[in-house]
Design a protein around this motif. Structure first.
Motif, PDB file in Angstrom:
ATOM      1  N   ASP A 188      64.181  27.933  42.009  1.00 42.99           N
ATOM      2  CA  ASP A 188      63.343  27.942  40.953  1.00 42.99           C
ATOM      3  C   ASP A 188      62.077  28.304  41.383  1.00 42.99           C
ATOM      4  OD1 ASP A 188      62.526  25.719  42.689  1.00 42.99           O
ATOM      5  OD2 ASP A 188      61.531  24.783  41.242  1.00 42.99           O
ATOM      6  N   LEU A 189      61.025  28.597  40.511  1.00 38.63           N
ATOM      7  CA  LEU A 189      59.705  29.311  40.844  1.00 38.63           C
ATOM      8  C   LEU A 189      58.818  29.040  39.909  1.00 38.63           C
ATOM      9  CD1 LEU A 189      59.488  31.501  43.064  1.00 38.63           C
ATOM     10  CD2 LEU A 189      59.883  33.204  41.484  1.00 38.63           C
ATOM     11  N   GLN A 190      57.637  28.828  40.174  1.00 43.26           N
ATOM     12  CA  GLN A 190      56.604  28.489  39.100  1.00 43.26           C
ATOM     13  C   GLN A 190      55.277  28.960  39.769  1.00 43.26           C
ATOM     14  OE1 GLN A 190      57.330  23.884  39.892  1.00 43.26           O
ATOM     15  NE2 GLN A 190      55.213  24.096  39.037  1.00 43.26           N
ATOM     16  N   CYS A 191      54.335  29.371  38.771  1.00 47.52           N
ATOM     17  CA  CYS A 191      53.208  29.985  39.308  1.00 47.52           C
ATOM     18  C   CYS A 191      51.906  29.276  38.303  1.00 47.52           C
ATOM     19  CB  CYS A 191      53.008  31.348  38.975  1.00 47.52           C
ATOM     20  SG  CYS A 191      51.606  32.050  39.467  1.00 47.52           S
ATOM     21  N   ASP A 192      50.943  28.878  38.908  1.00 51.71           N
ATOM     22  CA  ASP A 192      49.784  28.260  38.204  1.00 51.71           C
ATOM     23  C   ASP A 192      48.511  29.097  38.232  1.00 51.71           C
ATOM     24  OD1 ASP A 192      50.384  24.944  37.319  1.00 51.71           O
ATOM     25  OD2 ASP A 192      51.611  25.684  39.272  1.00 51.71           O
ATOM     26  N   TYR A 193      47.983  29.776  36.954  1.00 50.72           N
ATOM     27  CA  TYR A 193      47.217  30.676  37.239  1.00 50.72           C
ATOM     28  C   TYR A 193      45.573  30.157  37.093  1.00 50.72           C
ATOM     29  CZ  TYR A 193      51.428  33.146  35.723  1.00 50.72           C
ATOM     30  OH  TYR A 193      52.492  33.621  35.671  1.00 50.72           O
ATOM     31  N   LEU A 194      44.721  30.506  37.993  1.00 53.18           N
ATOM     32  CA  LEU A 194      43.569  29.772  38.194  1.00 53.18           C
ATOM     33  C   LEU A 194      42.208  30.743  37.755  1.00 53.18           C
ATOM     34  CD1 LEU A 194      44.220  28.205  41.619  1.00 53.18           C
ATOM     35  CD2 LEU A 194      44.330  26.996  39.229  1.00 53.18           C
ATOM     36  N   LYS A 195      42.637  32.100  37.994  1.00 55.46           N
ATOM     37  CA  LYS A 195      41.302  33.008  37.815  1.00 55.46           C
ATOM     38  C   LYS A 195      41.961  34.244  37.458  1.00 55.46           C
ATOM     39  CE  LYS A 195      37.405  34.353  40.371  1.00 55.46           C
ATOM     40  NZ  LYS A 195      36.454  34.135  39.458  1.00 55.46           N
ATOM     41  N   GLN A 196      41.194  34.954  36.717  1.00 59.63           N
ATOM     42  CA  GLN A 196      41.858  36.373  36.258  1.00 59.63           C
ATOM     43  C   GLN A 196      41.676  37.197  37.527  1.00 59.63           C
ATOM     44  OE1 GLN A 196      43.476  37.036  33.752  1.00 59.63           O
ATOM     45  NE2 GLN A 196      42.688  35.633  32.248  1.00 59.63           N
ATOM     46  N   VAL A 197      42.697  38.130  37.624  1.00 56.36           N
ATOM     47  CA  VAL A 197      42.924  38.989  38.672  1.00 56.36           C
ATOM     48  C   VAL A 197      42.748  40.345  38.054  1.00 56.36           C
ATOM     49  CG1 VAL A 197      44.035  39.653  40.470  1.00 56.36           C
ATOM     50  CG2 VAL A 197      44.147  37.470  40.162  1.00 56.36           C
ATOM     51  N   PHE A 198      41.991  41.341  38.755  1.00 59.30           N
ATOM     52  CA  PHE A 198      41.753  42.587  38.345  1.00 59.30           C
ATOM     53  C   PHE A 198      42.347  43.823  39.088  1.00 59.30           C
ATOM     54  CE2 PHE A 198      38.528  39.872  36.325  1.00 59.30           C
ATOM     55  CZ  PHE A 198      38.865  40.104  35.060  1.00 59.30           C
ATOM     56  N   PHE A 199      42.447  44.799  38.263  1.00 59.15           N
ATOM     57  CA  PHE A 199      42.948  45.970  38.913  1.00 59.15           C
ATOM     58  C   PHE A 199      42.148  46.601  40.125  1.00 59.15           C
ATOM     59  CE2 PHE A 199      41.593  50.756  39.125  1.00 59.15           C
ATOM     60  CZ  PHE A 199      42.790  51.199  39.670  1.00 59.15           C
ATOM     61  N   ASP A 200      42.802  46.775  41.270  1.00 64.97           N
ATOM     62  CA  ASP A 200      42.263  47.362  42.367  1.00 64.97           C
ATOM     63  C   ASP A 200      41.875  46.148  43.635  1.00 64.97           C
ATOM     64  OD1 ASP A 200      42.120  49.589  43.773  1.00 64.97           O
ATOM     65  OD2 ASP A 200      40.036  50.010  43.351  1.00 64.97           O
ATOM     66  N   GLU A 201      41.960  44.790  42.980  1.00 68.20           N
ATOM     67  CA  GLU A 201      41.504  43.883  43.791  1.00 68.20           C
ATOM     68  C   GLU A 201      42.619  43.583  44.806  1.00 68.20           C
ATOM     69  OE1 GLU A 201      40.464  39.796  42.615  1.00 68.20           O
ATOM     70  OE2 GLU A 201      39.812  40.514  40.596  1.00 68.20           O
ATOM     71  N   THR A 202      42.156  43.354  46.195  1.00 65.88           N
ATOM     72  CA  THR A 202      42.990  43.010  47.369  1.00 65.88           C
ATOM     73  C   THR A 202      43.038  41.550  47.405  1.00 65.88           C
ATOM     74  OG1 THR A 202      42.473  44.965  48.414  1.00 65.88           O
ATOM     75  CG2 THR A 202      43.430  43.288  49.890  1.00 65.88           C
ATOM     76  N   LEU A 203      44.602  41.125  47.281  1.00 62.31           N
ATOM     77  CA  LEU A 203      44.470  39.553  47.327  1.00 62.31           C
ATOM     78  C   LEU A 203      45.523  39.224  48.584  1.00 62.31           C
ATOM     79  CD1 LEU A 203      45.970  38.817  43.953  1.00 62.31           C
ATOM     80  CD2 LEU A 203      43.797  38.726  44.585  1.00 62.31           C
ATOM     81  N   ARG A 204      45.112  38.001  49.123  1.00 62.02           N
ATOM     82  CA  ARG A 204      45.831  37.531  50.423  1.00 62.02           C
ATOM     83  C   ARG A 204      46.917  36.504  49.626  1.00 62.02           C
ATOM     84  NH1 ARG A 204      42.320  36.068  55.560  1.00 62.02           N
ATOM     85  NH2 ARG A 204      41.252  37.854  55.909  1.00 62.02           N
ATOM     86  N   ILE A 205      48.192  36.842  50.066  1.00 61.26           N
ATOM     87  CA  ILE A 205      49.172  35.790  49.225  1.00 61.26           C
ATOM     88  C   ILE A 205      49.284  35.137  50.477  1.00 61.26           C
ATOM     89  CG2 ILE A 205      51.373  35.432  48.151  1.00 61.26           C
ATOM     90  CD1 ILE A 205      49.443  37.289  46.468  1.00 61.26           C
ATOM     91  N   TYR A 206      49.012  33.784  50.709  1.00 61.01           N
ATOM     92  CA  TYR A 206      49.459  32.850  51.583  1.00 61.01           C
ATOM     93  C   TYR A 206      50.973  32.217  51.365  1.00 61.01           C
ATOM     94  CZ  TYR A 206      44.743  32.915  53.593  1.00 61.01           C
ATOM     95  OH  TYR A 206      43.729  33.536  54.090  1.00 61.01           O
ATOM     96  N   VAL A 207      51.812  31.894  52.227  1.00 63.74           N
ATOM     97  CA  VAL A 207      52.880  31.244  52.135  1.00 63.74           C
ATOM     98  C   VAL A 207      53.049  30.287  53.277  1.00 63.74           C
ATOM     99  CG1 VAL A 207      55.441  31.847  51.938  1.00 63.74           C
ATOM    100  CG2 VAL A 207      53.794  33.517  51.960  1.00 63.74           C
ATOM    101  N   LYS A 208      54.005  28.968  52.669  1.00 62.17           N
ATOM    102  CA  LYS A 208      54.131  28.279  53.769  1.00 62.17           C
ATOM    103  C   LYS A 208      55.655  27.466  53.653  1.00 62.17           C
ATOM    104  CE  LYS A 208      51.322  24.488  51.950  1.00 62.17           C
ATOM    105  NZ  LYS A 208      50.315  23.411  52.191  1.00 62.17           N
ATOM    106  N   ALA A 209      56.311  26.930  54.243  1.00 60.24           N
ATOM    107  CA  ALA A 209      57.458  26.185  54.173  1.00 60.24           C
ATOM    108  C   ALA A 209      57.064  24.878  54.047  1.00 60.24           C
ATOM    109  CB  ALA A 209      58.435  26.365  55.310  1.00 60.24           C
ATOM    110  N   ALA A 210      56.900  24.329  52.668  1.00 58.81           N
ATOM    111  CA  ALA A 210      56.420  23.003  52.475  1.00 58.81           C
ATOM    112  C   ALA A 210      57.327  21.766  52.704  1.00 58.81           C
ATOM    113  CB  ALA A 210      56.021  22.920  51.215  1.00 58.81           C
ATOM    114  N   ARG A 211      58.724  22.257  52.709  1.00 60.69           N
ATOM    115  CA  ARG A 211      59.638  20.938  52.847  1.00 60.69           C
ATOM    116  C   ARG A 211      61.091  21.507  53.111  1.00 60.69           C
ATOM    117  NH1 ARG A 211      63.605  19.080  50.607  1.00 60.69           N
ATOM    118  NH2 ARG A 211      63.246  20.526  48.778  1.00 60.69           N
ATOM    119  N   ILE A 212      61.786  21.192  54.389  1.00 64.41           N
ATOM    120  CA  ILE A 212      62.827  21.631  54.560  1.00 64.41           C
ATOM    121  C   ILE A 212      63.963  20.967  54.300  1.00 64.41           C
ATOM    122  CG2 ILE A 212      63.845  22.637  56.821  1.00 64.41           C
ATOM    123  CD1 ILE A 212      60.824  22.893  57.708  1.00 64.41           C
TER     124      ILE A 212
END
Lengths: 150, 150, 150, 150
Positions: free
Chosen positions: C76-100
């Motif tokens: 499964d997969l889900q996303c919660d959108y908080l703030k508009q993102v625009f063309f040419d922005e550089t984003l950092r996508i952080y990842v962690k293993a929350a539960r194993i």
């Protein structure tokens, strides 16, 4: 804008040769911030239309089966944009086999909107190859008969 | 496979003229069931590379601002596939302005993998148009100087 | 907008637990006619970030080899959108293993823009399965040690 | 696999409440190297189905017109994958308004294949906002009547 790509000798004759088409509806996610269909999307329409065309004429597209040894790949692809396309438009993507080679087919495309206006045209060569070796494989007799509409 | 598209006169000279490139990493979602990069994806790489190139030479890409009246659109686009590309490969997408017209630029592309092998080449014309009327607009003096590298 | 998805107990603590990230630059083709990043695109960023994370911690992602019998799929997969993102922005996508889990990992995501603002958050479970049967396969000892950071 | 996402109380009752659906055909370019539909694609199907649903019940989706001041955006989105989906399958994407808020709607999704098997389910909230300010705007009387099926 006129159809004037170098693969179109006589626009009217060229357009009239098409018989087969599929319909696609422009998805919201396929637009871009300029408000119209992003220029990379017609190629996904071409792929969809091409595969439906191959199925229609009787070619196998059961490429996932383990026993499959031959697949068709795209050697080149091009698109000429004539008219802006917008969200929610329904397009007819016409497809035809313009030239049949020993191991390849030159496929042509024409996209028309609901007003029967040409929005973009395209072409590209597909080649039949061996799944393992990548070498080109000639169409067999049955395929050649199909391609020549017999 | 050799670079032999009709927009490439002398492959070696053509390849050596590129200076600017961007790197892209092939995403899993960009592969298809044949196990390699889907043929529709290079066009998104071309778009990304083209925009970075335009920014690099000093063209404005602030297309979202309300006061913007001129945008550049793609008139045609093509790709020639030379070598399969796989998930997780890093490609260099080279870009150059091959021919500069009054209102347009013919842009060429070359994708190389980590072994410096050409994977696909491409070209396409972009045209500057008026956002409202869609009419072609000549490059201004500053843009012409930039395009000729002065 | 606040981070308030039900998988986030304490926003600040949750955000501070991330260590690994990848950068992505918003492509023009990823925007839509509303002028910002289309809502379907963060999931492709999640996939890219997740695979880089798995490689980073030492998991194999050589899924194309013939001898590979285990793959990981998304349950499964889900996303919660908080703030508009625009063309040419550089984003950092952080990842962690929350539960194993025994055969799965619950992976969390946080996207931040260049102003260190959270733009969207997400989560999803991946499961290790047998390529042929589709049955869930427990992580082996080495993988468990890796997942627990040892 | 069972439908067991936390937004589904009683799977059978939940599934029976759907009335509206659109059909999509899985495109070759939407598969990935695992041979099935890439996990990022259902979200584009959701978007397409959601917009068709909104049009179907009588909501305006003429978002490109200059005079438009209200648009709907996605606040969150999730997908639960139940069954692998393959190239060339035709899916029915069912859509319903599960909960109607003052400024938002919680929309649910169910994808079924040609054998009437559930392949994936999903949900997500859409919010009506002012195009300029980004502030949430309550549904007007006409929209509320529509949403309650009157």
């Amino acid at each position: 804008m006129k159809m004037k790509a170098n693969y179109i000798a006589d626009p009217q004759a060229w357009a009239e040769e098409f018989e087969f088409y599929v319909e696609v509806k422009v998805r919201f996610s396929e637009t871009d911030m300029f408000g119209h269909l992003n220029n990379t999307v017609p190629f996904t329409y071409f792929e969809y239309a091409r595969i439906e065309f191959l199925k229609h004429i009787g070619f196998s597209t059961k490429w996932s089966a383990d026993e499959v040894t031959k697949i068709t790949v795209v050697a080149d692809l091009q698109c000429d944009y004539l008219k802006q396309v917008f969200f929610d438009e329904t397009l007819r993507i016409y497809v035809k086999a313009a030239r049949i080679g020993t191991t390849s087919i030159d496929i042509h495309y024409l996209a028309k909107n609901e007003h029967d206006e040409a929005c973009f045209t395209g072409r590209g060569t597909i080649v039949q190859i061996d799944k393992q070796t990548g070498k080109a494989i000639p169409w067999d007799e049955k395929e050649i008969l199909i391609l020549h509409g017999k």
